[in-house]
Design a protein around this motif. Structure first.
Motif, PDB file in Angstrom:
ATOM      1  N   PRO A 221      -0.566   3.889   2.721  1.00 28.88           N
ATOM      2  CA  PRO A 221      -0.873   4.539   1.444  1.00 28.88           C
ATOM      3  C   PRO A 221       0.314   4.568   0.485  1.00 28.88           C
ATOM      4  CG  PRO A 221      -0.598   6.164   3.182  1.00 28.88           C
ATOM      5  CD  PRO A 221      -0.580   4.826   3.844  1.00 28.88           C
TER       6      PRO A 221
ATOM      7  N   SER B 281      -6.454  -1.111   8.057  1.00 29.83           N
ATOM      8  CA  SER B 281      -6.156  -0.172   6.974  1.00 29.83           C
ATOM      9  C   SER B 281      -4.903  -0.676   6.253  1.00 29.83           C
ATOM     10  CB  SER B 281      -5.949   1.241   7.527  1.00 29.83           C
ATOM     11  OG  SER B 281      -5.867   2.193   6.486  1.00 29.83           O
TER      12      SER B 281
ATOM     13  N   ALA C 251      -5.612   6.022   2.639  1.00 28.68           N
ATOM     14  CA  ALA C 251      -6.047   4.623   2.718  1.00 28.68           C
ATOM     15  C   ALA C 251      -7.195   4.524   3.714  1.00 28.68           C
ATOM     16  CB  ALA C 251      -4.890   3.733   3.159  1.00 28.68           C
TER      17      ALA C 251
END
Length: 244
Positions: free
Chosen positions: A226, A223, A183
């Motif tokens: 992920p 961020s 990510a």
């Protein structure tokens, strides 16, 4: 003074031997740093009455150092102790004189740092003498380019990479075949930085360390996990992984 110090306790019990150890440390800081820390600040996270009592002597030693190569281990020793201060009125306030001197010397040494590793260490020392919580002991990733974090939703342990080529969060324990999902990190815009993030950015820029300044923007950027896709501010999750 020696009698008063002998009544104090350190990691090894009565601290009467510390005067001699501090004298050896003054002569060769790098050589005797590990031994001194074993007695004053084991694991760099535990202090004793003798640890606080040593700060004035450490300030004297630091003031007498004739170069950054000798000064840095002295400042890092004092900073390790200072970073263990409770975030309320206490030792740092009671020892405002020597702590202020250590802060002044660190401020000057930052401008003479030999390399990025030393610069980041001194930056962390500066925050220690200011009583900054978390970042007084968690800035090492600005040098290595790596931090650990955790997802606020699913708890996934994340590796945060702040490299110039790649800046992302990835599953720190990924073990399946193939490449893990990464990510990307979106660096904080200059107008979004505030508090310690803004201060670190301005300081690194002023001192001529643009790579450190860019890493600060990534650290305080955003961020996502992920795995579950939950978004977060990177610095907040890094702090949480450190227990703050």
């Amino acid at each position: 003074m020696a009698a008063a110090r002998s009544a104090l306790t350190g990691a090894a019990g009565p601290a009467g031997h510390l005067s001699a150890l501090l004298d050896r440390f003054a002569a060769e800081p790098a050589r005797h740093w590990p031994e001194l820390m074993d007695h004053l600040c084991p694991q760099l996270d535990t202090v004793h009455p003798a640890s606080w009592a040593a700060l004035p002597r450490l300030a004297e030693i630091a003031a007498a150092c004739d170069g950054t190569d000798r000064l840095t281990p002295v400042l890092s020793a004092a900073a390790a102790i200072a970073s263990c201060a409770p975030d309320t009125d206490g030792p740092l306030q009671e020892l405002a004189g020597p702590v202020g001197e250590l802060h002044r010397l660190t401020d000057g040494a930052l401008r003479r740092a030999a390399d990025r590793e030393e610069y980041v260490l001194l930056l962390q020392c500066l925050l220690s003498f200011e009583g900054a919580v978390c970042w007084d002991r968690a800035l090492d990733g600005l040098h290595t380019g790596e931090f650990e974090a955790c997802c606020p939703w699913c708890g996934l342990l994340l590796e945060v990479e702040l490299g110039t080529e790649r800046s992302h969060c990835v599953d720190a324990e990924y073990s399946l075949p193939g490449e893990p999902v990464r990510a990307p990190i979106r660096p904080a815009a200059l107008g979004q930085l505030d508090g310690v993030g803004a201060r670190l950015f301005r300081r690194a820029t002023a001192d001529g360390w643009p790579a450190v300044a860019r890493a600060v923007r990534r650290l305080f950027g955003e961020s996502a996990c992920p795995d579950c896709g939950t978004g977060f501010v990177v610095a907040v999750r890094v702090a949480a992984a450190r227990g703050f």
